[in-house]
Design a protein around this motif. Structure first.
Motif, mmCIF file in Angstrom:
data_model
loop_
_atom_site.group_PDB
_atom_site.id
_atom_site.type_symbol
_atom_site.label_atom_id
_atom_site.label_comp_id
_atom_site.label_asym_id
_atom_site.label_seq_id
_atom_site.Cartn_x
_atom_site.Cartn_y
_atom_site.Cartn_z
ATOM 1 N N ASP A 129 57.021 28.169 1.937
ATOM 2 C CA ASP A 129 58.118 27.644 2.692
ATOM 3 C C ASP A 129 57.836 28.389 4.082
ATOM 4 O O ASP A 129 57.327 29.379 4.150
ATOM 5 C CB ASP A 129 59.521 28.049 2.354
ATOM 6 C CG ASP A 129 60.006 27.512 0.887
ATOM 7 O OD1 ASP A 129 59.389 26.748 0.506
ATOM 8 O OD2 ASP A 129 61.033 27.507 0.659
ATOM 9 N N THR A 130 58.442 27.606 5.177
ATOM 10 C CA THR A 130 58.287 28.277 6.554
ATOM 11 C C THR A 130 59.751 28.466 6.766
ATOM 12 O O THR A 130 60.545 27.455 6.498
ATOM 13 C CB THR A 130 57.549 27.375 7.616
ATOM 14 O OG1 THR A 130 56.318 27.133 6.938
ATOM 15 C CG2 THR A 130 57.584 28.057 8.924
ATOM 16 N N ALA A 131 59.914 29.731 7.183
ATOM 17 C CA ALA A 131 61.528 29.806 7.767
ATOM 18 C C ALA A 131 61.441 29.796 9.296
ATOM 19 O O ALA A 131 60.520 30.387 9.957
ATOM 20 C CB ALA A 131 61.890 31.306 7.239
ATOM 21 N N GLN A 246 61.893 31.075 16.524
ATOM 22 C CA GLN A 246 60.952 31.840 15.935
ATOM 23 C C GLN A 246 60.637 31.305 14.359
ATOM 24 O O GLN A 246 61.575 30.691 13.953
ATOM 25 C CB GLN A 246 61.098 33.329 15.871
ATOM 26 C CG GLN A 246 61.483 33.903 17.265
ATOM 27 C CD GLN A 246 61.402 35.441 17.099
ATOM 28 O OE1 GLN A 246 60.918 36.047 16.335
ATOM 29 N NE2 GLN A 246 62.074 35.874 18.314
ATOM 30 N N HIS A 247 59.363 31.545 13.864
ATOM 31 C CA HIS A 247 59.251 31.076 12.456
ATOM 32 C C HIS A 247 58.447 32.334 11.858
ATOM 33 O O HIS A 247 57.869 33.323 12.391
ATOM 34 C CB HIS A 247 58.432 29.774 12.657
ATOM 35 C CG HIS A 247 57.209 29.749 13.175
ATOM 36 N ND1 HIS A 247 56.916 29.742 14.480
ATOM 37 C CD2 HIS A 247 56.009 30.067 12.934
ATOM 38 C CE1 HIS A 247 55.957 29.775 15.058
ATOM 39 N NE2 HIS A 247 54.993 29.815 14.048
ATOM 40 N N SER A 248 58.615 32.249 10.526
ATOM 41 C CA SER A 248 57.895 33.011 9.670
ATOM 42 C C SER A 248 57.242 32.369 8.389
ATOM 43 O O SER A 248 57.931 31.584 7.789
ATOM 44 C CB SER A 248 58.810 34.029 9.164
ATOM 45 O OG SER A 248 58.198 34.767 8.178
ATOM 46 N N THR A 257 46.841 27.693 -3.402
ATOM 47 C CA THR A 257 46.000 27.057 -2.227
ATOM 48 C C THR A 257 47.312 26.325 -1.380
ATOM 49 O O THR A 257 48.066 25.764 -1.973
ATOM 50 C CB THR A 257 44.979 26.437 -2.568
ATOM 51 O OG1 THR A 257 44.015 26.856 -3.261
ATOM 52 C CG2 THR A 257 44.546 25.588 -1.279
ATOM 53 N N ARG A 258 47.214 26.882 -0.072
ATOM 54 C CA ARG A 258 48.192 26.213 0.871
ATOM 55 C C ARG A 258 47.325 25.853 2.036
ATOM 56 O O ARG A 258 46.658 26.490 2.683
ATOM 57 C CB ARG A 258 49.293 26.890 1.029
ATOM 58 C CG ARG A 258 50.132 26.447 2.256
ATOM 59 C CD ARG A 258 51.422 27.413 2.663
ATOM 60 N NE ARG A 258 52.278 27.184 3.138
ATOM 61 C CZ ARG A 258 52.478 27.209 4.605
ATOM 62 N NH1 ARG A 258 51.367 27.642 5.265
ATOM 63 N NH2 ARG A 258 53.736 26.922 5.213
ATOM 64 N N SER A 259 47.089 24.421 2.343
ATOM 65 C CA SER A 259 46.164 24.136 3.546
ATOM 66 C C SER A 259 46.569 23.096 4.326
ATOM 67 O O SER A 259 47.186 22.010 3.768
ATOM 68 C CB SER A 259 44.877 23.895 2.661
ATOM 69 O OG SER A 259 43.817 23.930 3.549
ATOM 70 N N TYR A 261 46.561 21.708 9.028
ATOM 71 C CA TYR A 261 45.978 21.786 10.330
ATOM 72 C C TYR A 261 47.150 22.018 11.320
ATOM 73 O O TYR A 261 48.212 21.321 10.946
ATOM 74 C CB TYR A 261 45.307 20.393 10.556
ATOM 75 C CG TYR A 261 44.169 20.249 9.725
ATOM 76 C CD1 TYR A 261 42.807 20.899 9.813
ATOM 77 C CD2 TYR A 261 44.469 19.205 8.607
ATOM 78 C CE1 TYR A 261 42.103 20.695 9.055
ATOM 79 C CE2 TYR A 261 43.289 19.069 7.735
ATOM 80 C CZ TYR A 261 42.035 19.786 7.915
ATOM 81 O OH TYR A 261 40.953 19.467 6.990
ATOM 82 N N ARG A 262 46.960 22.498 12.286
ATOM 83 C CA ARG A 262 47.899 22.767 13.324
ATOM 84 C C ARG A 262 47.655 22.578 14.881
ATOM 85 O O ARG A 262 46.458 22.668 14.983
ATOM 86 C CB ARG A 262 48.361 24.188 13.391
ATOM 87 C CG ARG A 262 49.689 24.343 13.917
ATOM 88 C CD ARG A 262 49.867 26.038 14.272
ATOM 89 N NE ARG A 262 49.183 26.587 14.997
ATOM 90 C CZ ARG A 262 49.036 28.004 15.256
ATOM 91 N NH1 ARG A 262 49.638 28.857 14.230
ATOM 92 N NH2 ARG A 262 47.964 28.424 15.901
ATOM 93 N N VAL A 263 48.377 21.677 15.410
ATOM 94 C CA VAL A 263 47.844 21.517 16.721
ATOM 95 C C VAL A 263 49.091 21.949 17.741
ATOM 96 O O VAL A 263 50.126 21.805 17.319
ATOM 97 C CB VAL A 263 48.071 20.039 17.090
ATOM 98 C CG1 VAL A 263 47.678 19.615 18.598
ATOM 99 C CG2 VAL A 263 46.837 19.379 16.278
HETATM 100 C C1 SIN Z 1 53.031 28.545 8.629
HETATM 101 O O1 SIN Z 1 51.861 28.485 8.029
HETATM 102 O O2 SIN Z 1 54.049 27.939 7.651
HETATM 103 C C2 SIN Z 1 53.213 28.811 9.827
HETATM 104 C C3 SIN Z 1 52.184 29.464 10.578
HETATM 105 C C4 SIN Z 1 52.063 29.661 11.952
HETATM 106 O O3 SIN Z 1 51.971 28.807 12.733
HETATM 107 O O4 SIN Z 1 52.791 30.652 12.547
#
Ligand code: SIN
Length: 271
Positions: A129-131, A246-248, A257-259, A261-263
């Motif tokens: 998960d992302t918090a 903020q996030h974590s 595996t978790r995969s 892309y980020r922009v």
């Molecule tokens: C994530 O992988 O959930 C967030 C990673 C990030 O951009 O800090």
């Protein structure tokens, strides 16, 4: 908030909403882009399900919010032929994952990103998960005396704190000074703007005082009532406002595996 083209389903009263009724694999209309921008300001992080994005679709989504930010420090993870796209991947070989500590992205830059759109095509069966935590709420929950104390203080944000351990020896990292409390350029709301990953020090106070106050603030921003937590499914997207959250990234799924892309979207100088 009423939206003309979207349905929005909040995760908590103050942070995070799942957006439906929009197909991000097709070109977006001006009305849809306007609604998406409004939803981000209202909810600070918006989520989408079942959107098998192409690289071009991913960039088009980000461009609804601004120009794309290309971070030199993440060159090693850029997708070939698409420097705007960063590969985000963890598996049984991983020694670390990006973004485990609470942070907003690249606050070491003079103009930290406005936000990021993270698309995952592969996720573990559970976990990963992302918090997210709402920095407006974090600021507003402080006592009036603490707000007065923080007013006008600045902090130094240092990229070496995050990248020195993983970059080639001799690499240089950005260092920037930002207000401890910033005002959101669109909503006008105040937000706490120090984070565990990048913030090295509050500048105008003694070393001891900095250590105590910064430790208090980075703990305070993690209070559960400021948070929401996104449970990923394949082909989900999280798009967050770096100026108000903020996030974590929670790495509880090793060796799975978790995969994806980020922009990242260009931002402006915090004030
Ligand atoms: C994530 O992988 O959930 C967030 C990673 C990030 O951009 O800090």
């Amino acid at each position: 908030m009423p939206y003309k083209t979207l349905e929005v389903s909040p995760l908590t009263p103050h942070l995070g909403a799942e957006v439906s009724g929009v197909d991000l694999t097709a070109p977006l209309s001006a009305a849809q882009a306007e609604d998406l921008r409004a939803a981000l300001i209202d909810w600070h992080v918006i989520f989408f399900r079942d959107q098998p994005l192409t690289f071009e679709g991913h960039k088009a989504l980000a461009r609804c919010f601004g120009d794309i930010h290309i971070a030199p420090s993440t060159k090693a993870w850029q997708v070939e032929g698409h420097p705007e796209i960063t590969r985000m991947h963890a598996d049984a070989e991983s020694k670390y994952v990006a973004g485990e500590d609470w942070h907003s992205d690249m606050t070491c830059d003079p103009e930290p990103p406005l936000g990021s759109a993270l698309y995952l095509h592969t996720v573990p069966p559970t976990g990963g998960d992302t918090a997210f935590s709402n920095m407006h709420l974090a600021y507003e929950a402080l006592g009036e005396r603490m707000k007065a104390y923080l007013d006008g203080l600045t902090a130094t944000h240092d990229g070496a704190r995050v990248f020195a351990a993983i970059a080639p020896p001799g690499s240089q990292f950005p260092v920037s000074v930002h207000p401890v409390v910033r005002t959101h350029p669109e909503s006008g709301r105040k937000a706490l703007f120090v984070n565990k990953q990048f913030t090295a020090r509050i500048n105008e106070v003694s070393k001891d005082e900095n250590e105590a106050v910064l430790a208090y603030l980075v703990r305070h921003v993690q209070r559960p009532e400021f948070q929401c937590r996104f449970r990923w499914r394949p082909h989900s997207i999280a798009l967050w406002d770096n100026r108000s959250v903020q996030h974590s990234a929670i790495w509880d799924y090793f060796p799975m595996t978790r995969s994806g892309y980020r922009v990242t979207i260009k931002g402006d100088k915090p004030v």
